[in-house]
Design a protein around this motif. Structure first.
Motif, short mmCIF file in Angstrom:
data_model
loop_
_atom_site.label_atom_id
_atom_site.label_comp_id
_atom_site.label_asym_id
_atom_site.label_seq_id
_atom_site.Cartn_x
_atom_site.Cartn_y
_atom_site.Cartn_z
N GLN A 107 44.41 35.19 47.49
CA GLN A 107 43.56 35.18 46.31
C GLN A 107 44.43 34.90 45.10
O GLN A 107 45.57 35.36 45.02
CB GLN A 107 42.88 36.55 46.17
N LEU A 108 43.89 34.18 44.16
CA LEU A 108 44.55 33.95 42.87
C LEU A 108 43.64 34.57 41.82
O LEU A 108 42.44 34.31 41.79
CB LEU A 108 44.70 32.45 42.61
N VAL A 109 44.20 35.44 40.98
CA VAL A 109 43.42 36.09 39.93
C VAL A 109 44.01 35.72 38.59
O VAL A 109 45.21 35.91 38.35
CB VAL A 109 43.43 37.63 40.08
N VAL A 110 43.17 35.19 37.72
CA VAL A 110 43.57 34.90 36.35
C VAL A 110 42.80 35.88 35.47
O VAL A 110 41.58 35.83 35.38
CB VAL A 110 43.25 33.44 35.95
N ASP A 111 43.54 36.82 34.87
CA ASP A 111 42.96 37.84 34.01
C ASP A 111 43.15 37.37 32.57
O ASP A 111 44.27 37.19 32.12
CB ASP A 111 43.69 39.16 34.27
N GLY A 145 37.50 37.60 30.64
CA GLY A 145 37.14 38.14 31.95
C GLY A 145 38.13 37.75 33.02
O GLY A 145 39.33 37.69 32.76
N LEU A 146 37.61 37.47 34.21
CA LEU A 146 38.46 37.11 35.33
C LEU A 146 38.05 35.76 35.91
O LEU A 146 36.86 35.42 35.90
CB LEU A 146 38.35 38.16 36.46
N LEU A 147 39.03 35.05 36.43
CA LEU A 147 38.79 33.88 37.26
C LEU A 147 39.41 34.21 38.60
O LEU A 147 40.62 34.42 38.70
CB LEU A 147 39.44 32.63 36.66
N LEU A 148 38.57 34.34 39.62
CA LEU A 148 39.02 34.69 40.97
C LEU A 148 38.93 33.43 41.82
O LEU A 148 37.88 32.78 41.88
CB LEU A 148 38.13 35.78 41.55
N VAL A 149 40.04 33.08 42.48
CA VAL A 149 40.10 31.85 43.24
C VAL A 149 40.54 32.16 44.67
O VAL A 149 41.51 32.89 44.88
CB VAL A 149 41.10 30.85 42.60
N TRP A 150 39.80 31.60 45.65
CA TRP A 150 40.12 31.80 47.06
C TRP A 150 40.17 30.46 47.78
O TRP A 150 39.31 29.62 47.58
CB TRP A 150 39.05 32.63 47.78
N PRO A 151 41.15 30.28 48.66
CA PRO A 151 41.08 29.14 49.58
C PRO A 151 39.95 29.42 50.58
O PRO A 151 39.80 30.55 51.04
CB PRO A 151 42.43 29.14 50.29
N ILE A 152 39.17 28.41 50.86
CA ILE A 152 38.09 28.52 51.84
C ILE A 152 38.43 27.52 52.95
O ILE A 152 38.30 26.31 52.76
CB ILE A 152 36.72 28.19 51.23
N GLY A 153 38.89 28.03 54.06
CA GLY A 153 39.40 27.14 55.10
C GLY A 153 40.64 26.45 54.58
O GLY A 153 41.31 26.93 53.67
N SER A 154 40.93 25.29 55.13
CA SER A 154 42.12 24.56 54.69
C SER A 154 41.78 23.42 53.73
O SER A 154 42.69 22.81 53.17
CB SER A 154 42.85 23.98 55.91
N GLN A 155 40.49 23.16 53.50
CA GLN A 155 40.11 21.99 52.71
C GLN A 155 39.31 22.28 51.45
O GLN A 155 38.97 21.37 50.71
CB GLN A 155 39.30 21.02 53.59
N ARG A 156 39.01 23.55 51.20
CA ARG A 156 38.16 23.88 50.05
C ARG A 156 38.72 25.07 49.28
O ARG A 156 39.47 25.87 49.80
CB ARG A 156 36.73 24.18 50.51
N VAL A 157 38.26 25.16 48.04
CA VAL A 157 38.67 26.26 47.17
C VAL A 157 37.44 26.73 46.39
O VAL A 157 36.63 25.92 45.95
CB VAL A 157 39.82 25.83 46.23
N LEU A 158 37.30 28.04 46.27
CA LEU A 158 36.19 28.65 45.55
C LEU A 158 36.73 29.37 44.33
O LEU A 158 37.69 30.13 44.43
CB LEU A 158 35.47 29.66 46.45
N ALA A 159 36.10 29.15 43.19
CA ALA A 159 36.44 29.86 41.97
C ALA A 159 35.20 30.58 41.45
O ALA A 159 34.11 30.01 41.42
CB ALA A 159 36.95 28.89 40.91
N VAL A 160 35.40 31.82 41.06
CA VAL A 160 34.31 32.64 40.53
C VAL A 160 34.72 33.16 39.16
O VAL A 160 35.80 33.74 39.01
CB VAL A 160 33.98 33.82 41.48
N LEU A 161 33.87 32.94 38.17
CA LEU A 161 34.07 33.48 36.83
C LEU A 161 33.31 34.80 36.74
O LEU A 161 32.14 34.87 37.12
CB LEU A 161 33.52 32.53 35.77
N SER A 162 33.99 35.84 36.24
CA SER A 162 33.34 37.14 36.19
C SER A 162 33.81 37.95 35.00
O SER A 162 34.79 37.62 34.34
CB SER A 162 33.63 37.92 37.48
#
Length: 156
Positions: A106-110, A114-131
């Motif tokens: 996980q990559l967290v940008v504080d 707020g926060l930007l939370l980033v996760w690798p999803i499998g080997s080909q995708r990335v998910l970012a969530v603003l919270s």
């Protein structure tokens, strides 16, 4: 006028940086003949994150090479976001190696907004969530894990 008509009836789509799984306005789908629920698509999963987890403001799914794949309805359609996410995850992988790690979890940008939370999803995708800073990260991560196969493209 003809262009407006074709956009409205779905035969010409407006330009966007994202590939959308949502039905275009004006298009209808045939009623389902089976009792099984329709398979989830990535846009639906991202909207679900926003609705089900207090403090989540938006989400973006991108390919590791910087193409937008899906976004929640609450996110702006900004073509540069997927490219920035791909670059951030590439950098994060290098930082993990520098720290003698082998797997980015996980990559967290504080930041002040707020926060930007980033996760690798499998080997080909990335998910970012603003919270918001107070988001329940465990609940959010649990929901992402449950929907990882949809986000990774297994049901597309």
């Amino acid at each position: 006028m003809e262009k407006v008509k074709t956009v409205a009836d779905g035969s010409l789509r407006p330009r966007s940086g994202f590939v959308s799984s949502r039905p275009s306005p004006g298009r209808t789908t045939a009623p389902s003949t089976s009792a099984l629920p329709a398979p989830l698509d990535p846009c639906t999963v991202l909207d679900e994150l926003v609705v089900e987890v207090d403090g989540v403001n938006g989400a973006v799914l991108a390919s590791v090479d910087g193409f937008g794949l899906a976004k929640s309805a609450s996110m702006a359609d900004e073509p540069s976001h997927p490219a920035m996410l791909a670059a951030a995850v590439g950098l994060a992988h290098q930082l993990v190696a520098m720290g003698r790690g082998t797997q980015l979890r996980q990559l967290v940008v504080d930041h002040d907004g707020g926060l930007l939370l980033v996760w690798p999803i499998g080997s080909q995708r990335v998910l970012a969530v603003l919270s918001s800073p107070s988001v329940d990260q465990r609940l959010l991560r649990s929901l992402v894990k449950r929907r990882a196969s949809v986000l990774a493209g297994a049901t597309l």
